[in-house]
Design an enzyme around this catalytic site. Structure first.
Site, PDB file in Angstrom:
ATOM      1  N   HIS A  74       0.805  -1.217   0.000  1.00 42.01           N
ATOM      2  CA  HIS A  74       0.000   0.000   0.000  1.00 42.01           C
ATOM      3  C   HIS A  74       0.844   1.277   0.000  1.00 42.01           C
ATOM      4  O   HIS A  74       0.297   2.384  -0.045  1.00 42.01           O
ATOM      5  CB  HIS A  74      -0.931   0.001   1.219  1.00 42.01           C
ATOM      6  CG  HIS A  74      -2.236   0.688   0.977  1.00 42.01           C
ATOM      7  ND1 HIS A  74      -2.522   1.392  -0.170  1.00 42.01           N
ATOM      8  CD2 HIS A  74      -3.355   0.795   1.741  1.00 42.01           C
ATOM      9  CE1 HIS A  74      -3.733   1.896  -0.108  1.00 42.01           C
ATOM     10  NE2 HIS A  74      -4.274   1.550   1.051  1.00 42.01           N
ATOM     11  N   ASP A 117      -2.571   1.756  -4.670  1.00 43.13           N
ATOM     12  CA  ASP A 117      -3.841   2.102  -4.040  1.00 43.13           C
ATOM     13  C   ASP A 117      -4.888   1.023  -4.313  1.00 43.13           C
ATOM     14  O   ASP A 117      -4.766   0.232  -5.256  1.00 43.13           O
ATOM     15  CB  ASP A 117      -4.338   3.449  -4.567  1.00 43.13           C
ATOM     16  CG  ASP A 117      -3.450   4.600  -4.114  1.00 43.13           C
ATOM     17  OD1 ASP A 117      -2.858   4.487  -3.023  1.00 43.13           O
ATOM     18  OD2 ASP A 117      -3.343   5.601  -4.856  1.00 43.13           O
TER      19      ASP A 117
END
Length: 432
Positions: A406, A410
């Site tokens: 992450h 996204d």
């Protein structure tokens, strides 16, 4: 004239190797391509072949010595007069020769040397407890914790009293690996402490193998480095299964096993080209969109998990991927991989096999930013649309789990990538 056998190039980012075991002796005749020595690295164990036929006249380094790429390992005299050269050759002590020709450092594996740098431990001050005096990981940890070369007894278990907060990922000066070592040293984080192990009669302590230690360190590093997020998808393989059934017998006659994994690999490489951020690696303050698609495939071996690489996998059709998967899997299980086989992956797939489980999330294989884990294929009742009506049918269904980093990936991108892989597989539109 003597031919010098040198430490081969061991793959990208690998600058040195440890001499594991000599397979020949001075005075022994060898044939071209005969394996003469095993070299150990953090990636794999690699035998080094003789470049010529002849007789080994000099072994220049000892087992356990660390040698830089290009460093001298041994000398081999070619031709019929080689045996005479052995008798005439001055007897030099391998230890003394190693001092001049090899990496001037105490005998320790690359992983142990790296740990010593992170814990600021001087290897020259340690007494190795390993076979032949080799410095082990525990030697370095003990020196890092106690400031001594090798304590005779392990440190006592910490008293059950509140302790100051331990190091955190934001602590200055600690690399992710250093964090893991620090946490292991204190037995926990903050006020939490791991209870000490108490031996019992029926227990069996199994020492880590070198490969298991590398795997363990890699997994801890990956979890500390990459904020893992997981997305799941349910995939109907009806059309892909029909395409596989149509071609698998013909390819089997050619010696190619057409597995579902080959179709998953084909769908994945296509999706990676459409979602390039999934084919990337993170640097200190930037990231790189990698130009090549090199697919890593997790393979279970008797010695533990390895991830061999299929290079430029997006240039291969399903047949080529199936053949490549067969090849790397066989070489993995036969312990024939070389370091280059394990280097340069840009994305990974984990496959638990036919006796796997329904669904599960894999730990990202560094330095990738994603790994796709596929589950067991089972026949299930699904709802399909036929001539405007919803009907129930029995189709082969598989769950997929995408673990992604992450820091740069996204959720929208990750979900789009996984949706695209699923879409390609459900459409069953592949070039065989």
């Amino acid at each position: 004239m003597a031919t010098v056998v040198t430490m081969p190039s061991l793959g990208e980012s690998v600058l040195e190797g440890t001499v594991g075991k000599w397979l020949v002796r001075e005075g022994e005749a060898v044939s071209r391509e005969q394996m003469v020595v095993e070299i150990l690295t953090d990636k794999t164990d690699s035998p080094v072949p003789s470049p010529v036929s002849g007789v080994v006249t000099k072994i220049l380094v000892k087992e356990g010595d660390v040698v830089l790429v290009g460093g001298k390992l041994c000398e081999i005299e070619e031709g019929a007069k080689a045996a005479q050269a052995v008798a005439a050759a001055p007897k030099s002590a391998p230890a003394e020769t190693a001092k001049n020709e090899a990496h001037a450092a105490p005998a320790a594996s690359p992983a142990v040397r790296k740990l010593a740098r992170e814990l600021d431990v001087d290897l020259a001050s340690l007494t190795g407890s390993g076979q032949g005096g080799v410095i082990t990981r525990d030697d370095v940890l003990s020196a890092g914790n106690k400031g001594t070369s090798h304590p005779a007894t392990p440190p006592p278990a910490p008293a059950p009293t509140p302790a100051p907060r331990g190091p955190t990922p934001s602590s200055p000066g600690l690399t992710p690996t250093g964090i893991g070592e620090a946490l292991r040293a204190v037995g926990g984080l903050g006020v939490f402490k791991v209870p000490p192990y108490i031996a019992r009669a029926n227990d069996k302590v199994v020492p880590f193998t070198r490969r298991r230690r590398v795997i363990a360190d890699h997994m801890v590093y990956s979890k500390l480095t990459s904020p893992h997020v997981v997305a799941f998808a349910e995939c109907d393989l009806f059309k892909t299964s029909a395409l596989r059934d149509k071609h698998k017998d013909a390819l089997k006659k050619e010696g190619v096993s057409l597995t579902f994994l080959a179709f998953v690999a084909a769908a994945t490489t296509r999706a990676l080209r459409e979602f390039p951020v999934m084919n990337a690696r993170v640097l200190d303050d930037s990231y790189v969109l990698l130009g090549d698609v090199n697919l890593g495939l997790a393979v279970e071996t008797p010695d533990g998990l390895v991830v061999p690489v299929i290079r430029n996998a997006d240039n291969l059709k399903v047949r080529g991927l199936a053949s490549a998967i067969d090849s790397v899997a066989k070489r993995s299980r036969d312990n024939l991989l070389v370091p280059d086989d394990l280097a340069g992956k840009t994305f990974s797939i984990s496959n638990p096999g036919r006796k796997g489980n329904l669904v599960g999330a894999a730990v990202i294989s560094q330095p990738n930013v994603g790994i796709l884990r596929i589950g067991e294929i089972k026949k299930r009742v699904v709802v399909i649309e036929h001539e405007g009506n919803d009907l129930m049918a029995i189709h082969p269904v598989m769950y997929m789990a995408l673990s992604y980093d992450h820091r740069i990936v996204d959720g929208v991108v990750a979900n789009g990538f996984l949706y695209r892989v699923n879409e390609i597989l459900e459409a069953g539109e592949f070039e065989i």
